[in-house]
Design an enzyme around this catalytic site. Structure first.
Site, PDB file in Angstrom:
ATOM      1  NE  ARG A  80       6.203   0.137  10.020  1.00  0.00           N
ATOM      2  CZ  ARG A  80       5.009   0.072   9.442  1.00  0.00           C
ATOM      3  NH1 ARG A  80       4.832   0.532   8.223  1.00  0.00           N
ATOM      4  NH2 ARG A  80       3.991  -0.448  10.090  1.00  0.00           N
ATOM      5  NE  ARG A 117       7.186  -2.537   5.839  1.00  0.00           N
ATOM      6  CZ  ARG A 117       5.860  -2.571   5.918  1.00  0.00           C
ATOM      7  NH1 ARG A 117       5.127  -2.331   4.862  1.00  0.00           N
ATOM      8  NH2 ARG A 117       5.275  -2.866   7.047  1.00  0.00           N
ATOM      9  CE  LYS A 161      -2.221  -0.926   3.881  1.00  0.00           C
ATOM     10  NZ  LYS A 161      -1.604  -2.200   4.295  1.00  0.00           N
ATOM     11  NE  ARG A 169      -4.122  -0.854  10.105  1.00  0.00           N
ATOM     12  CZ  ARG A 169      -3.081  -0.236   9.535  1.00  0.00           C
ATOM     13  NH1 ARG A 169      -3.176   1.001   9.143  1.00  0.00           N
ATOM     14  NH2 ARG A 169      -1.947  -0.890   9.368  1.00  0.00           N
ATOM     15  NE  ARG A 207       2.167  -4.171  11.443  1.00  0.00           N
ATOM     16  CZ  ARG A 207       3.183  -3.960  10.600  1.00  0.00           C
ATOM     17  NH1 ARG A 207       4.382  -4.426  10.873  1.00  0.00           N
ATOM     18  NH2 ARG A 207       2.977  -3.293   9.498  1.00  0.00           N
TER      19      ARG A 207
END
Ligand code: AMP
Length: 210
Positions: free
Chosen positions: A155, A122, A15, A88, A166
């Site tokens: 992160r 990431r 996203k 969300r 998550r």
């Protein structure tokens, strides 16, 4: 061209990456509640201090907090808006429907194995929110943002234990939004498993033009 867009999809679906391209290529303003919350946490604001415990554990920040954040930001934007990571929950989607009409929700559908690999590799820019991947989208210079030359980081909530939570939170709270937008004839599903970042962007562009 549609001008109020929601990007849906599990963590690691791409996203943030697609939102960056949509901003650059099609002039959308990206509103990412994740970026906003990370900034509040970094700046140790009152809101950041409240949000920290939820973000670090991979749980959702209470609806009232994010709804208020979005309401405040949206006031200053006149052009096309892309919502990344918001809504969300169904409550957030209902609140958004009261603030603005959504033209399209794009669900980037990606299998769990692919998500976990993407998240593990990431990297992110703490300043401008640009997203990189060590293999699929490496920065030109190691660990340095191409756009603003800030040092990149991984992160904290991209650690494996937190990622598992998550994904669970996504299934429980956010997955129902696929039906929510489908029932309102506003859903498009894009297969995010195959193809390059650019291929996926092209498919999104077609969906926006139709
Ligand atoms: P993201 O960058 O979108 O993956 O978001 C990172 C974290 O910020 C999430 O795991 C949540 O803890 C929090 N967060 C971001 N957006 C929302 C939202 N719309 N509602 C509740 N929590 C959020």
């Amino acid at each position: 061209m549609k001008s109020r867009i929601v990007l849906l999809g599990p963590p690691g679906a791409g996203k943030g990456t697609q939102a960056e391209i949509l901003e650059k290529e099609l002039g959308f303003t990206k509103l990412s509640t994740g970026d906003m919350l990370r900034e509040e946490i970094r700046n140790k604001t009152e809101l950041g201090e409240k949000a920290k415990i939820y973000v670090e554990s991979g749980n959702l920040v209470p609806d009232e907090i994010v709804i208020e954040m979005i309401k405040k930001r949206i006031r200053d934007i006149s052009g096309a808006i892309l919502f990344d990571g918001y809504p969300r929950t169904v409550k957030q989607a209902d609140a958004l429907a009261h603030i603005t009409d959504i033209d399209l929700a794009i669900n980037i559908d990606v299998k769990d194995e692919v998500l976990i690999n993407r998240i593990a590799k990431r990297l992110m820019c703490p300043k401008c929110g640009a997203v990189y991947h060590l293999v699929n989208k490496p920065p030109r210079k190691d660990w340095v943002c191409d756009k603003c030359s800030t040092n990149l980081y991984q992160r904290d909530d991209d650690r494996e234990e937190t990622v598992v939570n998550r994904l669970k939170v996504y299934r429980q709270n956010t997955l129902p939004l696929i039906n929510y937008y489908s029932e309102r004839n506003k859903l498009v599903v894009i297969d995010g498993n195959k193809g390059t970042i650019h291929n996926i962007f092209e498919r999104i562009r077609v969906a926006l033009e139709n």
